[in-house]
Design an enzyme around this catalytic site. Sequence first.
Site, PDB file in Angstrom:
ATOM      1  N   LYS A  92      -2.237  -8.203  -7.780  1.00 33.62           N
ATOM      2  CA  LYS A  92      -3.153  -8.258  -6.590  1.00 33.62           C
ATOM      3  C   LYS A  92      -2.403  -7.020  -5.660  1.00 33.62           C
ATOM      4  CE  LYS A  92      -2.891  -9.311  -2.559  1.00 33.62           C
ATOM      5  NZ  LYS A  92      -3.254  -8.025  -2.003  1.00 33.62           N
ATOM      6  N   PRO A  93      -3.123  -5.840  -5.779  1.00 33.90           N
ATOM      7  CA  PRO A  93      -2.664  -4.480  -5.147  1.00 33.90           C
ATOM      8  C   PRO A  93      -2.963  -4.818  -3.544  1.00 33.90           C
ATOM      9  CG  PRO A  93      -4.691  -3.973  -6.176  1.00 33.90           C
ATOM     10  CD  PRO A  93      -4.385  -5.360  -6.552  1.00 33.90           C
ATOM     11  N   GLU A 107      11.507  -2.846  12.014  1.00 35.67           N
ATOM     12  CA  GLU A 107      11.285  -1.606  11.221  1.00 35.67           C
ATOM     13  C   GLU A 107      10.036  -0.825  11.729  1.00 35.67           C
ATOM     14  OE1 GLU A 107       9.337  -2.822   7.207  1.00 35.67           O
ATOM     15  OE2 GLU A 107      10.762  -1.786   6.187  1.00 35.67           O
ATOM     16  N   GLU A 109      10.898  -8.008  -2.838  1.00 32.28           N
ATOM     17  CA  GLU A 109      11.401  -6.665  -2.367  1.00 32.28           C
ATOM     18  C   GLU A 109      11.070  -6.610  -0.839  1.00 32.28           C
ATOM     19  OE1 GLU A 109      13.861  -5.483  -5.612  1.00 32.28           O
ATOM     20  OE2 GLU A 109      13.711  -4.719  -3.466  1.00 32.28           O
ATOM     21  N   LEU A 110      11.578  -6.727   0.156  1.00 32.55           N
ATOM     22  CA  LEU A 110      10.982  -6.933   1.577  1.00 32.55           C
ATOM     23  C   LEU A 110      11.604  -5.937   2.666  1.00 32.55           C
ATOM     24  CD1 LEU A 110      11.595 -10.673   1.486  1.00 32.55           C
ATOM     25  CD2 LEU A 110       9.540  -9.535   0.849  1.00 32.55           C
ATOM     26  N   GLY A 115       6.586  -6.201  -0.153  1.00 31.28           N
ATOM     27  CA  GLY A 115       5.853  -6.318   0.989  1.00 31.28           C
ATOM     28  C   GLY A 115       6.928  -6.732   2.302  1.00 31.28           C
ATOM     29  N   TRP A 146       0.683  -1.029  -0.055  1.00 23.88           N
ATOM     30  CA  TRP A 146      -0.109  -0.033   0.097  1.00 23.88           C
ATOM     31  C   TRP A 146       0.828   1.318   0.103  1.00 23.88           C
ATOM     32  CZ3 TRP A 146       1.845   2.785   4.040  1.00 23.88           C
ATOM     33  CH2 TRP A 146       2.258   2.239   5.020  1.00 23.88           C
ATOM     34  N   ASN A 147       2.066   1.141   0.492  1.00 22.29           N
ATOM     35  CA  ASN A 147       2.880   2.429   0.725  1.00 22.29           C
ATOM     36  C   ASN A 147       3.333   3.240  -0.715  1.00 22.29           C
ATOM     37  OD1 ASN A 147       5.007   0.582  -0.037  1.00 22.29           O
ATOM     38  ND2 ASN A 147       6.321   1.392   1.422  1.00 22.29           N
ATOM     39  N   CYS A 190      10.346   1.445   2.686  1.00 24.05           N
ATOM     40  CA  CYS A 190      11.078   0.183   3.144  1.00 24.05           C
ATOM     41  C   CYS A 190      12.751   0.787   3.222  1.00 24.05           C
ATOM     42  CB  CYS A 190      10.957  -0.695   1.715  1.00 24.05           C
ATOM     43  SG  CYS A 190      11.458  -0.071   0.279  1.00 24.05           S
ATOM     44  N   GLU A 229      15.173  -4.625  -9.054  1.00 20.09           N
ATOM     45  CA  GLU A 229      14.161  -3.951  -9.738  1.00 20.09           C
ATOM     46  C   GLU A 229      14.735  -2.626 -10.297  1.00 20.09           C
ATOM     47  OE1 GLU A 229      10.509  -3.596  -7.224  1.00 20.09           O
ATOM     48  OE2 GLU A 229       9.784  -5.834  -8.369  1.00 20.09           O
TER      49      GLU A 229
HETATM   50  N1  LIG Z   1      11.729  -3.741  -0.407  1.00 24.32           N
HETATM   51  C1  LIG Z   1      10.696  -2.931  -1.071  1.00 24.32           C
HETATM   52  O1  LIG Z   1      10.943  -2.428  -2.272  1.00 24.32           O
HETATM   53  C2  LIG Z   1       9.520  -2.460  -0.195  1.00 24.32           C
HETATM   54  C3  LIG Z   1       8.978  -1.724  -0.898  1.00 24.32           C
HETATM   55  C4  LIG Z   1       7.431  -1.221  -0.070  1.00 24.32           C
HETATM   56  C5  LIG Z   1       7.029  -1.833   1.173  1.00 24.32           C
HETATM   57  N2  LIG Z   1       8.238  -2.868   1.507  1.00 24.32           N
HETATM   58  C6  LIG Z   1       7.834  -3.426   2.766  1.00 24.32           C
HETATM   59  O2  LIG Z   1       6.564  -3.962   2.856  1.00 24.32           O
HETATM   60  C7  LIG Z   1       6.188  -3.761   4.357  1.00 24.32           C
HETATM   61  C8  LIG Z   1       4.672  -2.703   4.241  1.00 24.32           C
HETATM   62  O3  LIG Z   1       3.829  -2.953   3.326  1.00 24.32           O
HETATM   63  P1  LIG Z   1       2.627  -3.868   3.779  1.00 24.32           P
HETATM   64  O4  LIG Z   1       2.254  -3.634   5.017  1.00 24.32           O
HETATM   65  O5  LIG Z   1       1.486  -3.802   2.392  1.00 24.32           O
HETATM   66  O6  LIG Z   1       3.046  -5.672   3.542  1.00 24.32           O
HETATM   67  P2  LIG Z   1       2.374  -6.927   3.740  1.00 24.32           P
HETATM   68  O7  LIG Z   1       3.499  -7.760   3.630  1.00 24.32           O
HETATM   69  O8  LIG Z   1       1.541  -6.780   4.915  1.00 24.32           O
HETATM   70  O9  LIG Z   1       1.672  -6.692   2.312  1.00 24.32           O
HETATM   71  C9  LIG Z   1       2.249  -6.622   1.182  1.00 24.32           C
HETATM   72  C10 LIG Z   1       1.183  -7.174   0.207  1.00 24.32           C
HETATM   73  O10 LIG Z   1       0.996  -8.419   0.315  1.00 24.32           O
HETATM   74  C11 LIG Z   1      -0.352  -9.307   0.608  1.00 24.32           C
HETATM   75  N3  LIG Z   1      -0.342 -10.013   1.533  1.00 24.32           N
HETATM   76  C12 LIG Z   1      -0.357  -9.871   2.776  1.00 24.32           C
HETATM   77  N4  LIG Z   1      -0.542 -11.332   3.458  1.00 24.32           N
HETATM   78  C13 LIG Z   1      -0.657 -12.119   2.406  1.00 24.32           C
HETATM   79  C14 LIG Z   1      -1.012 -13.475   2.300  1.00 24.32           C
HETATM   80  N5  LIG Z   1      -0.931 -14.251   3.252  1.00 24.32           N
HETATM   81  N6  LIG Z   1      -1.107 -13.945   1.153  1.00 24.32           N
HETATM   82  C15 LIG Z   1      -0.868 -13.391  -0.030  1.00 24.32           C
HETATM   83  N7  LIG Z   1      -0.672 -12.073   0.101  1.00 24.32           N
HETATM   84  C16 LIG Z   1      -0.565 -11.312   1.115  1.00 24.32           C
HETATM   85  C17 LIG Z   1      -1.109  -7.692   0.965  1.00 24.32           C
HETATM   86  O11 LIG Z   1      -2.577  -7.723   0.785  1.00 24.32           O
HETATM   87  C18 LIG Z   1      -0.396  -6.698   0.288  1.00 24.32           C
HETATM   88  O12 LIG Z   1      -0.742  -6.638  -1.221  1.00 24.32           O
HETATM   89  C19 LIG Z   1       7.262  -3.041   4.769  1.00 24.32           C
HETATM   90  O13 LIG Z   1       7.945  -4.128   5.439  1.00 24.32           O
HETATM   91  C20 LIG Z   1       8.132  -2.425   4.025  1.00 24.32           C
HETATM   92  O14 LIG Z   1       9.310  -2.650   4.228  1.00 24.32           O
HETATM   93  C21 LIG Z   1       9.245  -3.236   0.796  1.00 24.32           C
HETATM   94  O1  LIG Z   2       8.933   1.370   0.340  1.00 20.53           O
HETATM   95  C1  LIG Z   2       9.599   1.023  -0.687  1.00 20.53           C
HETATM   96  C2  LIG Z   2       9.710   1.874  -1.967  1.00 20.53           C
HETATM   97  O2  LIG Z   2      10.602   0.918  -2.898  1.00 20.53           O
HETATM   98  C3  LIG Z   2      10.605   2.990  -1.825  1.00 20.53           C
HETATM   99  S1  LIG Z   2      11.190   3.820  -3.129  1.00 20.53           S
HETATM  100  O3  LIG Z   2      10.233   4.552  -3.603  1.00 20.53           O
HETATM  101  O4  LIG Z   2      11.506   2.811  -4.174  1.00 20.53           O
HETATM  102  O5  LIG Z   2      12.228   4.536  -2.658  1.00 20.53           O
END
Ligand SMILES: NC(=O)c1ccc[n+]([C@@H]2O[C@H](COP(=O)([O-])OP(=O)(O)OC[C@H]3O[C@@H](n4cnc5c(N)ncnc54)[C@H](O)[C@@H]3O)[C@@H](O)[C@H]2O)c1
Ligand SMILES: O=C[C@H](O)CS(=O)(=O)O
Length: 486
Positions: free
Chosen positions: A181-182, A388, A257-258, A235, A157-158, A291, A465
């Site tokens: 799946k967003p 985090e 990307e975690l 995520g 979502w972020n 992230c 990416e």
């Molecule tokens: N490394 C990166 O580029 C990056 C970018 C953005 C966010 N993040 C990380 O994501 C996290 C925050 O985002 P968030 O709260 O949406 O993360 P999240 O892992 O809770 O959710 C991410 C996505 O996964 C889906 N999801 C959750 N549980 C699932 C399951 N059991 N099966 C299938 N899909 C599922 C969610 O619906 C959402 O679409 C933070 O840890 C952040 O660091 C990393």
């Molecule tokens: O939250 C994670 C995103 O990848 C941040 S960025 O927009 O790529 O810097």
Amino acid sequence: MLQLKDTALLRHHAYVDGQWIHADSGDTMAVTNPADGGIIAHVASVGAAETRRAIAAAARALPGWRGKTAKERATILRRWYDLILAAADDLAVLMTAEQGKPLAEAKGEVSYGASFIEWYAEEGKRTYGEIIPENAPGRRILATREPIGVVAAITPWNFPNAMITRKCAPALAAGCTVVVKPGEDTPLSALALAELAARAGIPAGVFNVLPTADYVAVGGELTANPVVRKLSFTGSTEVGKLLMKQCADTMKKVSFELGGNAPFIVFDDADLDAAVAGAMASKYRNTGQTCVCANRILVQDGVYDAFAAKLAEAVGKMVVGPGLAGETQQGPLINRQAVEKVERHVADAVEKGATVLMGGKRHALGGTFYEPTILTNVTADMACAREETFGPVAPLFRFKDEAEAIRMANDTQFGLAAYFYSRDVGRCFRVSAALEYGIVGVNEGIISTEVAPFGGVKESGIGREGARQGIEEYLEVKYVCMGGLG
Ligand SMILES: NC(=O)c1ccc[n+]([C@@H]2O[C@H](COP(=O)([O-])OP(=O)(O)OC[C@H]3O[C@@H](n4cnc5c(N)ncnc54)[C@H](O)[C@@H]3O)[C@@H](O)[C@H]2O)c1
Ligand SMILES: O=C[C@H](O)CS(=O)(=O)O
């Protein structure tokens, strides 16, 4: 009511096989504005059956899409890029309304997201193969790069626009088809991208979007269905580990990307004003919900007090408010759970000896607004050092020398982004080599760009990416041994 110039960009259905569809069950989910908790829209919430149909549509569309030349795909992607930029104001309003970030940041994300489409429209033309000197007479040895096939993308979502285009642009340019799946909190940005993809001429079935609150069912189908050959996930690390296990039974190619735990190191030879500017940009962007946000700020003893004072002065000027309000620099957190996590981290730190230099509590605006916060005298035993925070909290740690800074910075299972400020060129090379991270910002607080490979090591992910590397995630190498050539 959202003020959009193009109201057709506000979509309420899933986008499958070029059609806007209701959920089979008729289920919908509310999309709320984190600034005031108001409901913006109700959107279809699909399940496993619709997911199977989307995957089947992507499979049907694959031969035609991969059969186009890279140039033909590039022309269509370029039209998508142009349409996105033309709709940037509306896309930013949708994003701020559903995610909360300040409008200026949302506009920045739309441009950032579009940049991946522009970049990969061209990179798709450069997925070169090789002709390898034969190992025996009468042979030609070829290595070609081919699209992997149907791709599943699960996004957070972020960054509800850019995390989709950062995956789908290389996938589509490579000749793959995609089912997205967003995040359940932010489906509107994804559905607006689908509307613009249709207008751009991306054929039915090539790009599908499945909004849902039932992410377990939809994710379960995406990870178990053997037609899907690739999962790209962005995520949390916790969910990434789960999805990786779910993909194992069908041996999907995966990229993740975690989560992160970024150290932001300020050496005593740093330009302190530049370091403060970098810390502000890295820490408080998207209200600390990225992230790559600085999660731990490590400051060398000799400049600790001066840096803390300068940072406090800058933080004290930040304007907190609803993202759609023009002067806002920090918006609300995404939901109640996010605020509670920030409160938990601050309370834990204070209980273990940290001092609140600024903020440290919910904002007077109420709801999910939280004061921009600075903690001092933070130590490694505190939760904010290990987890985090994902909120507007800057915890300041002390260190004595370079060796201690590197040890502290690497003392985590995460390895996404790290930052440090120094004007000593030897130190810049030594420290950037010693940091166990996929991304290192040296005298820079904002590092993300489509031209560079973005990704983490350790428990922050697999794959990259952006850049040349980003399209490799959607290609397979085929070795052809052409014999009988006399
Ligand atoms: N490394 C990166 O580029 C990056 C970018 C953005 C966010 N993040 C990380 O994501 C996290 C925050 O985002 P968030 O709260 O949406 O993360 P999240 O892992 O809770 O959710 C991410 C996505 O996964 C889906 N999801 C959750 N549980 C699932 C399951 N059991 N099966 C299938 N899909 C599922 C969610 O619906 C959402 O679409 C933070 O840890 C952040 O660091 C990393
Ligand atoms: O939250 C994670 C995103 O990848 C941040 S960025 O927009 O790529 O810097």
